[in-house]
Write a protein that holds these residues in place. Structure first.
Motif, PDB file in Angstrom:
ATOM      1  N   GLN A 132      17.957  69.872  19.217  1.00  0.00           N
ATOM      2  CA  GLN A 132      18.991  69.488  20.174  1.00  0.00           C
ATOM      3  C   GLN A 132      20.166  70.459  20.158  1.00  0.00           C
ATOM      4  O   GLN A 132      20.802  70.692  21.185  1.00  0.00           O
ATOM      5  CB  GLN A 132      19.473  68.070  19.885  1.00  0.00           C
ATOM      6  N   GLU A 133      20.431  71.013  18.996  1.00  0.00           N
ATOM      7  CA  GLU A 133      21.513  71.980  18.860  1.00  0.00           C
ATOM      8  C   GLU A 133      21.268  73.195  19.759  1.00  0.00           C
ATOM      9  O   GLU A 133      22.187  73.839  20.242  1.00  0.00           O
ATOM     10  CB  GLU A 133      21.618  72.420  17.395  1.00  0.00           C
ATOM     11  N   ARG A 134      19.987  73.492  19.978  1.00  0.00           N
ATOM     12  CA  ARG A 134      19.618  74.649  20.802  1.00  0.00           C
ATOM     13  C   ARG A 134      19.316  74.281  22.245  1.00  0.00           C
ATOM     14  O   ARG A 134      18.919  75.128  23.034  1.00  0.00           O
ATOM     15  CB  ARG A 134      18.393  75.329  20.204  1.00  0.00           C
ATOM     16  N   ASN A 135      19.482  72.977  22.538  1.00  0.00           N
ATOM     17  CA  ASN A 135      19.184  72.485  23.884  1.00  0.00           C
ATOM     18  C   ASN A 135      17.720  72.687  24.268  1.00  0.00           C
ATOM     19  O   ASN A 135      17.396  72.977  25.421  1.00  0.00           O
ATOM     20  CB  ASN A 135      20.097  73.159  24.928  1.00  0.00           C
ATOM     21  N   TRP A 136      16.828  72.547  23.290  1.00  0.00           N
ATOM     22  CA  TRP A 136      15.392  72.633  23.540  1.00  0.00           C
ATOM     23  C   TRP A 136      14.839  71.234  23.808  1.00  0.00           C
ATOM     24  O   TRP A 136      15.301  70.245  23.239  1.00  0.00           O
ATOM     25  CB  TRP A 136      14.654  73.208  22.339  1.00  0.00           C
ATOM     26  N   THR A 137      13.807  71.165  24.649  1.00  0.00           N
ATOM     27  CA  THR A 137      13.070  69.913  24.812  1.00  0.00           C
ATOM     28  C   THR A 137      11.987  69.848  23.736  1.00  0.00           C
ATOM     29  O   THR A 137      11.666  70.856  23.104  1.00  0.00           O
ATOM     30  CB  THR A 137      12.417  69.841  26.199  1.00  0.00           C
TER      31      THR A 137
END
Length: 292
Positions: A17-22
């Protein structure tokens, strides 16, 4: 549910989530999204091979998934205790405290931290010379497992070595360390903030060498990355360094004023009063405004 599974799952989810990945972006080519979802929720226990693949995708060591929160708090408590003693120049007390901690320490990260602090205080108090300190610090980082298991301490020790070189006029040696560190990929927000500190110290080294053209290039990159992350930790410093380089290169006054004024505003906003005061006392003529 197993507490270890929950801990690992929470850490994977936090970094993702920190990297905005799904979840689908994380698991592509590794496993199903359903599997990742179960792992993140602590319902499934990932295999060692799967954890390795996830770690490689996230560009972090596998050990990062097993960090114990109590160990992390203990590490931070000891570190802050010793840093405070260093700031107060209480070196005999600091050495005594380090030896006490070493008698009780079982966590390898804490042991590395204590050995590091001990070498730094011994060099500061001239018990050992800077070359001996550098050699012993390099010996610590020579352990092949250190980058994998204690990456943050590895970075910290390398930066300390570079600073020792700079403090003793060996700028090229310091440059080599900084440039080597900056080649690494810093994927998480935490690591990217550490990268800003590396860049800040590298630019300070360039200032010692009067390489103002290179400073402009490095500060421009650092300012853009800081703005992209919306991180103010070193943004004021980067604008200040940029203003100083522009001043030395006799650039147009408006460019210099813009950089120093932005630095001043950020220092005020982040309550970095010591640096704001320096600008107020010495560079008022090169800023658009001052509150003093």
């Amino acid at each position: 549910m197993n507490s270890l599974n929950i801990s690992i799952g929470n850490e994977i989810k936090r970094i993702r989530q920190e990297r905005n990945w799904t979840q689908s972006e994380l698991c592509r080519g590794i496993c199903s999204q359903a599997e990742i979802s179960k792992i993140e929720n602590g319902r499934n226990s990932p295999t060692v091979d799967l954890l390795q693949q996830i770690a490689e995708r996230l560009h972090i060591p596998v050990s990062a998934f097993f960090i114990n929160e109590k160990q992390k708090i203990n590490f931070q408590t000891i570190d802050q205790d010793l840093i405070q003693l260093m700031r107060l120049n209480q070196y005999p007390e600091m050495l005594q405290r380090i030896d006490q901690y070493l008698m009780e320490a079982v966590d390898n990260n804490v042991i590395i931290l204590l050995r590091y602090h001990k070498l730094i205080v011994k060099e500061t108090t001239k018990i050992i010379d800077y070359r001996t300190c550098i050699t012993q610090l390099l010996n610590m980082t020579a352990d092949e497992n250190m980058i994998e298991e204690s990456f943050l301490m590895y970075l910290r020790i390398q930066m300390s070595i570079a600073i020792l070189y700079t403090n003793n006029g060996e700028y090229r040696h310091a440059d080599a360390i900084y440039l080597s560190l900056l080649k690494d990929e810093y994927q998480t927000v935490e690591y990217k903030k550490i990268k800003f500190k590396i860049v800040y110290n590298y630019i300070r080294n360039l200032i010692k060498q009067k390489d103002f053209t290179e400073i402009l290039k490095e500060t421009e990159i650092a300012i853009n990355e800081s703005n992209h992350l919306r991180d103010l930790s070193y943004l004021g410093h980067f604008y200040y360094q940029r203003g100083y380089a522009l001043e030395q290169l006799e650039s147009p006054l408006k460019w210099i004023q813009e950089s120093y004024t932005l630095a001043y505003g950020i220092f005020l906003a982040t309550e970095n009063t010591s640096y704001a005061t320096i600008l107020e006392d010495h560079l008022t003529d090169l800023m658009y405004f001052s509150l003093k």
